[in-house]
Scaffold this motif. Structure first.
Motif, PDB file in Angstrom:
ATOM      1  N   GLY A   9       0.804  -1.214   0.000  1.00 46.15           N
ATOM      2  CA  GLY A   9       0.000   0.000   0.000  1.00 46.15           C
ATOM      3  C   GLY A   9       0.833   1.257   0.000  1.00 46.15           C
ATOM      4  O   GLY A   9       0.475   2.262   0.619  1.00 46.15           O
ATOM      5  N   VAL A  10       1.985   1.206  -0.655  1.00 45.84           N
ATOM      6  CA  VAL A  10       2.854   2.386  -0.748  1.00 45.84           C
ATOM      7  C   VAL A  10       3.252   2.577  -2.212  1.00 45.84           C
ATOM      8  O   VAL A  10       2.896   1.771  -3.061  1.00 45.84           O
ATOM      9  N   SER A  11       4.014   3.649  -2.483  1.00 43.00           N
ATOM     10  CA  SER A  11       4.477   3.879  -3.852  1.00 43.00           C
ATOM     11  C   SER A  11       5.735   3.048  -4.119  1.00 43.00           C
ATOM     12  O   SER A  11       6.442   2.667  -3.184  1.00 43.00           O
ATOM     13  N   PRO A  12       6.001   2.770  -5.409  1.00 43.19           N
ATOM     14  CA  PRO A  12       7.242   2.045  -5.728  1.00 43.19           C
ATOM     15  C   PRO A  12       8.482   2.767  -5.203  1.00 43.19           C
ATOM     16  O   PRO A  12       9.450   2.127  -4.777  1.00 43.19           O
ATOM     17  N   ALA A  13       8.437   4.108  -5.224  1.00 44.89           N
ATOM     18  CA  ALA A  13       9.584   4.874  -4.722  1.00 44.89           C
ATOM     19  C   ALA A  13       9.815   4.568  -3.248  1.00 44.89           C
ATOM     20  O   ALA A  13      10.953   4.454  -2.783  1.00 44.89           O
ATOM     21  N   THR A  14       8.711   4.425  -2.515  1.00 41.65           N
ATOM     22  CA  THR A  14       8.831   4.128  -1.081  1.00 41.65           C
ATOM     23  C   THR A  14       9.427   2.740  -0.868  1.00 41.65           C
ATOM     24  O   THR A  14      10.236   2.525   0.040  1.00 41.65           O
ATOM     25  N   VAL A  15       9.064   1.802  -1.733  1.00 44.88           N
ATOM     26  CA  VAL A  15       9.649   0.455  -1.639  1.00 44.88           C
ATOM     27  C   VAL A  15      11.161   0.552  -1.791  1.00 44.88           C
ATOM     28  O   VAL A  15      11.916  -0.002  -0.990  1.00 44.88           O
ATOM     29  N   SER A  16      11.585   1.299  -2.834  1.00 45.49           N
ATOM     30  CA  SER A  16      13.022   1.436  -3.071  1.00 45.49           C
ATOM     31  C   SER A  16      13.701   2.058  -1.864  1.00 45.49           C
ATOM     32  O   SER A  16      14.763   1.614  -1.434  1.00 45.49           O
ATOM     33  N   ARG A  17      13.073   3.100  -1.331  1.00 46.59           N
ATOM     34  CA  ARG A  17      13.677   3.772  -0.176  1.00 46.59           C
ATOM     35  C   ARG A  17      13.728   2.840   1.029  1.00 46.59           C
ATOM     36  O   ARG A  17      14.718   2.777   1.730  1.00 46.59           O
TER      37      ARG A  17
ATOM     38  N   PRO B 208      12.912   0.176 -15.309  1.00 47.27           N
ATOM     39  CA  PRO B 208      12.376  -0.425 -14.078  1.00 47.27           C
ATOM     40  C   PRO B 208      12.961  -1.816 -13.825  1.00 47.27           C
ATOM     41  O   PRO B 208      13.323  -2.150 -12.688  1.00 47.27           O
ATOM     42  N   ALA B 209      13.105  -2.632 -14.882  1.00 48.05           N
ATOM     43  CA  ALA B 209      13.662  -3.974 -14.709  1.00 48.05           C
ATOM     44  C   ALA B 209      15.114  -3.899 -14.241  1.00 48.05           C
ATOM     45  O   ALA B 209      15.569  -4.728 -13.457  1.00 48.05           O
ATOM     46  N   LEU B 210      15.834  -2.907 -14.724  1.00 47.94           N
ATOM     47  CA  LEU B 210      17.230  -2.743 -14.321  1.00 47.94           C
ATOM     48  C   LEU B 210      17.331  -2.152 -12.914  1.00 47.94           C
ATOM     49  O   LEU B 210      18.393  -2.120 -12.325  1.00 47.94           O
ATOM     50  N   GLN B 211      16.200  -1.670 -12.403  1.00 48.29           N
ATOM     51  CA  GLN B 211      16.164  -1.035 -11.080  1.00 48.29           C
ATOM     52  C   GLN B 211      17.281  -0.015 -10.902  1.00 48.29           C
ATOM     53  O   GLN B 211      18.013  -0.012  -9.911  1.00 48.29           O
ATOM     54  N   LEU B 212      17.389   0.851 -11.905  1.00 44.33           N
ATOM     55  CA  LEU B 212      18.351   1.944 -11.829  1.00 44.33           C
ATOM     56  C   LEU B 212      17.994   2.872 -10.686  1.00 44.33           C
ATOM     57  O   LEU B 212      16.824   3.036 -10.344  1.00 44.33           O
ATOM     58  N   ASN B 213      18.992   3.492 -10.108  1.00 45.86           N
ATOM     59  CA  ASN B 213      18.755   4.450  -9.031  1.00 45.86           C
ATOM     60  C   ASN B 213      18.566   5.864  -9.562  1.00 45.86           C
ATOM     61  O   ASN B 213      18.407   6.791  -8.772  1.00 45.86           O
ATOM     62  N   GLY B 214      18.598   6.000 -10.854  1.00 38.06           N
ATOM     63  CA  GLY B 214      18.366   7.315 -11.417  1.00 38.06           C
ATOM     64  C   GLY B 214      18.699   7.330 -12.893  1.00 38.06           C
ATOM     65  O   GLY B 214      19.440   6.471 -13.376  1.00 38.06           O
ATOM     66  N   ILE B 215      18.098   8.279 -13.600  1.00 33.80           N
ATOM     67  CA  ILE B 215      18.397   8.468 -15.013  1.00 33.80           C
ATOM     68  C   ILE B 215      18.695   9.936 -15.244  1.00 33.80           C
ATOM     69  O   ILE B 215      17.936  10.801 -14.813  1.00 33.80           O
ATOM     70  N   VAL B 216      19.810  10.208 -15.904  1.00 36.47           N
ATOM     71  CA  VAL B 216      20.115  11.568 -16.338  1.00 36.47           C
ATOM     72  C   VAL B 216      19.951  11.591 -17.848  1.00 36.47           C
ATOM     73  O   VAL B 216      20.651  10.884 -18.571  1.00 36.47           O
ATOM     74  N   LEU B 217      18.976  12.369 -18.291  1.00 32.35           N
ATOM     75  CA  LEU B 217      18.662  12.422 -19.720  1.00 32.35           C
ATOM     76  C   LEU B 217      19.335  13.652 -20.323  1.00 32.35           C
ATOM     77  O   LEU B 217      18.847  14.761 -20.174  1.00 32.35           O
ATOM     78  N   ALA B 218      20.475  13.429 -20.968  1.00 34.28           N
ATOM     79  CA  ALA B 218      21.239  14.538 -21.543  1.00 34.28           C
ATOM     80  C   ALA B 218      21.117  14.474 -23.048  1.00 34.28           C
ATOM     81  O   ALA B 218      22.018  14.021 -23.739  1.00 34.28           O
TER      82      ALA B 218
ATOM     83  N   GLY C 277       9.200   4.837  -9.774  1.00 39.84           N
ATOM     84  CA  GLY C 277      10.058   5.234  -8.652  1.00 39.84           C
ATOM     85  C   GLY C 277      11.478   5.576  -9.032  1.00 39.84           C
ATOM     86  O   GLY C 277      12.351   5.652  -8.167  1.00 39.84           O
ATOM     87  N   ILE C 278      11.738   5.772 -10.315  1.00 44.13           N
ATOM     88  CA  ILE C 278      13.097   6.087 -10.739  1.00 44.13           C
ATOM     89  C   ILE C 278      13.274   7.595 -10.868  1.00 44.13           C
ATOM     90  O   ILE C 278      12.602   8.234 -11.669  1.00 44.13           O
ATOM     91  N   PRO C 279      14.168   8.172 -10.081  1.00 48.46           N
ATOM     92  CA  PRO C 279      14.434   9.609 -10.197  1.00 48.46           C
ATOM     93  C   PRO C 279      15.022   9.922 -11.575  1.00 48.46           C
ATOM     94  O   PRO C 279      15.882   9.200 -12.056  1.00 48.46           O
ATOM     95  N   ILE C 280      14.512  10.982 -12.196  1.00 47.70           N
ATOM     96  CA  ILE C 280      15.005  11.392 -13.507  1.00 47.70           C
ATOM     97  C   ILE C 280      15.362  12.871 -13.460  1.00 47.70           C
ATOM     98  O   ILE C 280      14.671  13.656 -12.809  1.00 47.70           O
ATOM     99  N   VAL C 281      16.428  13.226 -14.130  1.00 48.85           N
ATOM    100  CA  VAL C 281      16.826  14.623 -14.291  1.00 48.85           C
ATOM    101  C   VAL C 281      17.134  14.847 -15.757  1.00 48.85           C
ATOM    102  O   VAL C 281      17.789  14.014 -16.380  1.00 48.85           O
TER     103      VAL C 281
END
Lengths: 345, 345
Positions: B25-33, B125-135, B155-159
């Motif tokens: 009952g939480v968000s995927p981001a919360t699971v990761s955290r 999501p399958a790779l369970q990356l901790n973040g994506i930087v889209l340059a 739940g993947i942080p993107i910048v």
């Protein structure tokens, strides 16, 4: 808890490909093949591996799942310094070559640091990479060679690109750097380019050492004296070439030609020569190394030694593919460079 | 079995972070955290997530295990074209910034192709990356924006780095491209550089569009007429700059200055001008964009607009870190470029 005991605890909790291999009485590479490519192991062997995996609760991660499903493979490309055009060009072509067979590329910039190389090699089994391409020009220590052997023993195909690592048991795709430098410097000497300077990394660079050997070979073949003060051992970028020439001119060192260890160093050297009112090629002949895209757009356009990133990428793929098929790859593939004659020499 | 039904079957067999999130009952981001950074969730919440993960037999892969153990994090950096110096320099600095906090960088070369972007976003999501930087400098389609949103929802942080993607809900770190071009072109016009040409990608490049707007702004501010025949919309490399100038000279198009959309294009333009016996800056003033390392070593040395890869990398890290901490990152960070005055203008 120390990092090491954490890792140990972790490896007890999470069965690895090695655990499955031990239980099934096969190599880790066979486990990967049995759970992956369906063409190369017998149904009986696959079942044995699958049984062992099931008994241990082994689950390949997302990468390996993708591989098993025939969806994707991941190969890591480790480069010395992504800012050097040679490496960014190789990256582009290796990615093209591998993506054509559904394989993704993870790029890792080593920054010419061996600790970064050790780090990624140690991670490789846990990441369950389908291959590693080691594209580093730097001399590899025996400690790193041990780490490479460990990754290979864990069933990860490895290919060296750029330097000959067959002494460490790694199939290698290289250029014939020594012959290329010998040819180019021989021509400079024949054109009246003596005394000829060499600017580029020599110590600590496996590739640079080969190039410098070719520079020495050419002097020997021509019977030309060689002055140690004309080997400018610097790394790696434009400003190093500029500074080396400025220093030599300040110190009154005489030279009539320069063989550079990279096009970037040559461009820096050209800037310094121009700033001193010296004309290329009239006063000083100049040759680069690697024919990066920029070199054709310099004025005078830079004479340099060719690269064949596309062919190298193809050979890298072949060496990986042999290992994926469970066959021995060709130990050493050596690509010849040609002299690209332009205006600067 | 079709690829899609295979994937569906796979997702039924292998519980994902989303399944765990739903059950807890939480968000995927919360699971990761909860499974990762121990500082930011309550012990009760962590237990709830852990229970859900156990009940489903959910196992984070090697990346995620590393994260949970505090050993390593993986952030993917997606660049438009690794052969463009701007991107290789950004790569180097982002890797430096992230490795200082124990985070590894996986680099992915998009080759300016949106299908490659879509592919890696779908895998994320399958790779369970901790973040994506889209340059990427390329204009992002609404289809890609949807894919980005899906990765964020997983739940993947993107910048975004380089272009403003706040319209797609993505925190962005950009340069103020429009102001930079306005300033530079304004100066060219003031120095007698009219008519002034613009060479660089405009259509399809979010970044190029901004730069070209600045070029138009400067004409408007100076009350200078602007001729569409002086916008040379080409991509992306040295030879494109050379060819554009050769074409204009062949067609008798008059110009007294060129604002290039990159230093590489400016270098190509300089080669063509030199080949035609035109002197820079006497006959044609020339300004690049981005101050890549090479530009200082051209002769005449290239006037250009500064880059701040180190600062950009720091801001990217901040934007990721906010998301790792469960906080809202600053929506848009805009870095100003300065004019680096050298010999060519």
């Amino acid at each position: 808890m120390s990092d090491q005991s954490k890792r140990k605890k972790l490896s007890r909790l999470v069965p690895t490909v090695r655990d499955v291999a031990k239980r099934a009485g096969v190599s880790p590479a066979t486990v990967s093949r049995a759970l992956g490519d369906k063409a190369v192991v017998s149904p009986e062997l696959r079942q044995r591996v699958q049984d062992a995996a099931n008994a241990l609760g082994y689950r390949p991660n997302a990468f390996a799942r993708g591989l098993r499903e025939g969806r994707s493979r991941i190969v890591a490309l480790l480069v010395g310094d992504i800012e050097q055009s040679h490496f960014s060009s190789l990256t582009k072509h290796v990615q093209k070559e591998l993506s054509a067979v559904g394989t993704d590329l993870l790029l890792h910039d080593l920054e010419h640091r061996e600790d970064r190389l050790m780090h990624i090699l140690r991670q490789a089994p846990a990441l369950q990479l389908n291959g590693i391409v080691l594209a580093s020009s730097d001399t590899i220590s025996s400690a790193a060679a041990t780490e490479i052997a460990a990754a290979r023993n864990a069933g990860i195909p490895i290919v060296a690109a750029g330097q000959d690592l067959t002494w460490a048991g790694v199939p290698s795709v290289t250029y014939n750097e020594r012959a290329a430098a010998r040819h180019s410097v021989g021509q400079l000497l024949a054109l009246g380019g003596a005394p000829c300077a060499y600017v580029g990394r020599v110590q600590g660079s496996a590739v640079g050492t080969e190039r410098h050997r070719g520079y020495c070979d050419a002097h020997e073949a021509a019977g030309a004296p060689r002055d140690a003060a004309l080997t400018w051992d610097v790394a790696y970028r434009y400003s190093a070439g500029r500074d080396a020439v400025n220093r030599a001119l300040r110190e009154g060192i005489a030279f009539r030609s320069i063989q550079a260890g990279s096009d970037e160093l040559a461009m820096g050297a050209l800037a310094a020569l121009t700033d001193h009112g010296l004309r290329v090629p009239r006063d000083v002949r100049l040759v680069g190394f690697g024919n990066v895209e920029m070199s054709a757009h310099l004025r005078p356009a830079l004479t340099t030694l060719s690269s064949h990133a596309e062919e190298m990428a193809r050979c890298i793929h072949q060496a990986l593919d042999s290992q994926w098929q469970g066959q021995a790859p060709q130990e050493l593939v050596m690509i010849e460079r040609g002299l690209v004659q332009r205006q600067s020499s």
